[in-house]
Enzyme design. Sequence first.
Site, PDB file in Angstrom:
ATOM      1  N   SER A  69      41.953  39.842  43.460  1.00  0.00           N
ATOM      2  CA  SER A  69      42.808  38.772  43.972  1.00  0.00           C
ATOM      3  C   SER A  69      41.936  37.632  44.459  1.00  0.00           C
ATOM      4  CB  SER A  69      43.695  39.287  45.112  1.00  0.00           C
ATOM      5  OG  SER A  69      44.626  38.298  45.515  1.00  0.00           O
ATOM      6  N   ASP A  70      42.433  36.426  44.296  1.00  0.00           N
ATOM      7  CA  ASP A  70      41.714  35.259  44.797  1.00  0.00           C
ATOM      8  C   ASP A  70      42.723  34.181  45.152  1.00  0.00           C
ATOM      9  OD1 ASP A  70      38.707  34.298  44.913  1.00  0.00           O
ATOM     10  OD2 ASP A  70      39.924  32.561  44.372  1.00  0.00           O
ATOM     11  N   GLN A  71      42.352  33.360  46.123  1.00  0.00           N
ATOM     12  CA  GLN A  71      43.276  32.337  46.598  1.00  0.00           C
ATOM     13  C   GLN A  71      42.608  30.972  46.584  1.00  0.00           C
ATOM     14  OE1 GLN A  71      44.531  31.931  50.907  1.00  0.00           O
ATOM     15  NE2 GLN A  71      46.429  32.709  50.046  1.00  0.00           N
ATOM     16  N   GLY A 107      45.978  34.362  42.960  1.00  0.00           N
ATOM     17  CA  GLY A 107      45.877  35.089  41.703  1.00  0.00           C
ATOM     18  C   GLY A 107      45.797  36.580  41.957  1.00  0.00           C
TER      19      GLY A 107
END
Length: 198
Positions: A69-71, A107
């Site tokens: 996950s990434d922001q 994501g």
Amino acid sequence: MTPRLLLASSSPYRRALLERLGLPFTTASPDIDESPRPGESGNQLATRLAEAKALALREQFRDHWIIGSDQVASLPDGTLLHKPGTHEQAARQLQESSGHNVVFHTGLCLLDATTGNRQICCEPFKVHFRPLDPTEIDSYLRREQPYDCAGSFKMEGLGITLFERLEGHDPNSLVGLPLIALNRMLRHWGCNPLLAAD
């Protein structure tokens, strides 16, 4: 069915969110280049990095389902906001966000390391910042020190005082891990957290 889960992150915020699903998991930190590519949007960057984080750990954890996950946050003009790192940069970000709508793109990738199959999505969440004066910004930053958070605030803490309203499907995505989407992905592959063995 309860698969072996790996969270591809060292973030304490994501760890705390994933614990809410009640499934056993381990964590590992992927080593990837998080630099944006020329012309890459916040949505594209968050999605690409989420997948890259999961793939980076595939060889080490072949029998796991890996959660990446990434922001990435973006201002109305498309300017991307990253983790500020310093007080000065955080103050600059909050001043740029003051009175504006900032979209947080989170994501998410669920990778079956054995087969290479993956599910990928990006959850948008819109934050409507109220107008902030420099004294408020300085006071907030000194009290909460959110220098490791995209957008320079902690929604689960005093950051809530910076907003007029929030708009999106899953408030967990604003903290860093869209649990509703992740639960949907897990169930799609036959792992229902509500039916998992204790």
